[in-house]
Design a protein around this motif. Structure first.
Motif: not given
Ligand SMILES: [Zn+2]
Ligand SMILES: [Zn+2]
Length: 221
Positions: A31-34, A36-42, A45-49, A68-73
């Motif tokens: 849950x936390x890792x999911x 993380x990827x959709x949170x501020x880490x997205x 640049x390294x995470x997005x890459x 429900x975080x549609x914009x980040x997604x």
């Protein structure tokens, strides 16, 4: 040791009286890792890459949609689609069958990874190392584990090859045998209810045994 951070979650999971304390910890890490990827880490640049090249499995895409975080997604999908479409454009330029197949092999690889699953797997390896450390060094933890319902088969199969102490190995295997037999006897009782000779059988205590047996039998894939 870095895996010490899992000590408290593991001790708490053991108290939860579930079919596998490592599954309880994995569920929370997942849950936390999911998140993380959709949170501020997205925005990093390294995470997005990483997410552009690896993408996500179906389950984690579904989890992100549910968040429900549609914009980040959408932003993550936008740059992932750039990478996917660039690769498709390269494939479309190949006129020779051999080269085309080679490009398609590379394209398939882009869809056989998941950034979340890989990070969770890394963390679970550290967590299992810590679990083993606690079994070896903390007598109270070991005693509590040996009174528990054991592990699911997936985590049993991950833990057992790491055990180097014969006494501990025997105890862990004996617990798994006992608990797997317990689950089998619960399933036996559940099935018996559907026999016309035992319709009066009270199965209240085993009514959730199919769900717990599925949990117990989960494999490595
Ligand atoms: Zn498990
Ligand atoms: Zn995944």
């Amino acid at each position: 040791m870095k895996e010490k951070i899992y000590t408290i979650p593991l001790t708490e999971a053991l108290k939860a009286d579930c079919e596998c304390p490592l599954c309880e910890v994995e569920k929370n890490i997942d849950i936390k890792t999911t998140q993380y990827f959709i949170g501020p880490a997205m925005m990093e640049p390294d995470t997005r890459s990483l997410t552009n090249s690896k993408g996500f499995c179906r389950r984690h895409y579904d989890k992100m949609l549910e968040s429900g975080n549609k914009l980040s997604l959408a932003l993550i999908l936008q740059t992932r689609l750039n990478e996917v479409n660039n690769k498709l454009a390269e494939i479309s330029k190949q006129k020779k069958l051999q080269k085309l197949k080679k490009e398609i092999d590379g394209f398939q690889k882009m869809f056989s990874s998941c950034a979340v699953c890989e990070k969770v797997a890394d963390r679970m390896n550290d967590c299992i190392d810590n679990f083993l450390y606690l079994l070896k060094k903390e007598p109270d933890f070991r005693a509590e584990f040996l009174l528990s319902k054991g592990l699911c088969m997936k985590h049993f199969n991950m833990l057992v090859p790491l055990i180097t102490d014969n006494g501990l190995l025997e105890e862990v295997v004996a617990l798994q045998v006992k608990q797997s037999e317990r689950i089998k006897s619960e399933i036996d009782k559940f099935c018996l209810k559907f026999d016309y000779r035992s319709t009066d059988l009270d199965i209240e205590d085993v009514k959730d045994s199919p769900a717990r047996a599925v949990y117990k039998l989960r494999s490595l894939i």
